[in-house]
Scaffold this motif. Sequence first.
Motif: not given
Length: 226
Positions: A108-111, A148-158
């Motif tokens: 989650a990030e500030p919009h 940016f948020s999506a890339k963070e989620s991808v990393y956390k799943a990876w």
Amino acid sequence: MIDELLPDSVVGVESYGDDGADRSPLFPGEEAIVARAVEKRRREFTAARSCARRAMVKLGLPPQAVLAGERGAPLWPEGVVGSMTHCDGYRAAVLAPADALASVGIDAEPHAPLPADVLEAVSLPAERERLARLAARQRAVHWERLLFSAKESVYKAWFPLTGKPLGFEDADITVHSAAEGSTQGHFRAELLVPGPVVTGRRIGHFTGRWIVRQGLVATAVTVPHA
């Protein structure tokens, strides 16, 4: 909000603002991790783990410590996969039985707009081109922050699947809206490096969902078993 991005097999707990539950005490092993941390970092750490323990209870598990492993990745109880996130005014944790999902990642990030120099550092040229087209159609969403948020989620799943770092340039993400003008949708992350092997099958991409609400953008990636 976070529950809307995840399948029914995942339990989530989130809190906004100054939730009193965020002040629950840390376990001794957790205390050691933030013993020298500044107060803001300590509050964020405590808040995220408070959400994680409440998620454990929802899964029928006793509340327990969430220690940090390699590169700070959370160490979950045996038989559980999970992820945590926090930003100003928001924190969340999600958990699922390991036999239901191979991995999960949330962010989650500030919009708010992402600084131009940061966008250059975290995105590929093709991604920036797609973001420009999205922005031309709908300016209400800060697409660069969503990426940016999506890339963070991808990393956390990876990371739990590989134990290896994943650079921002190692995944090419395409974002889609649920409908024209919608503030939620899905995304696909093509892995540009060899993907993890899950249940005997090599994964070449991750999929996820996103939502913009209450001044936040949240993303989630789930990796099913084959």
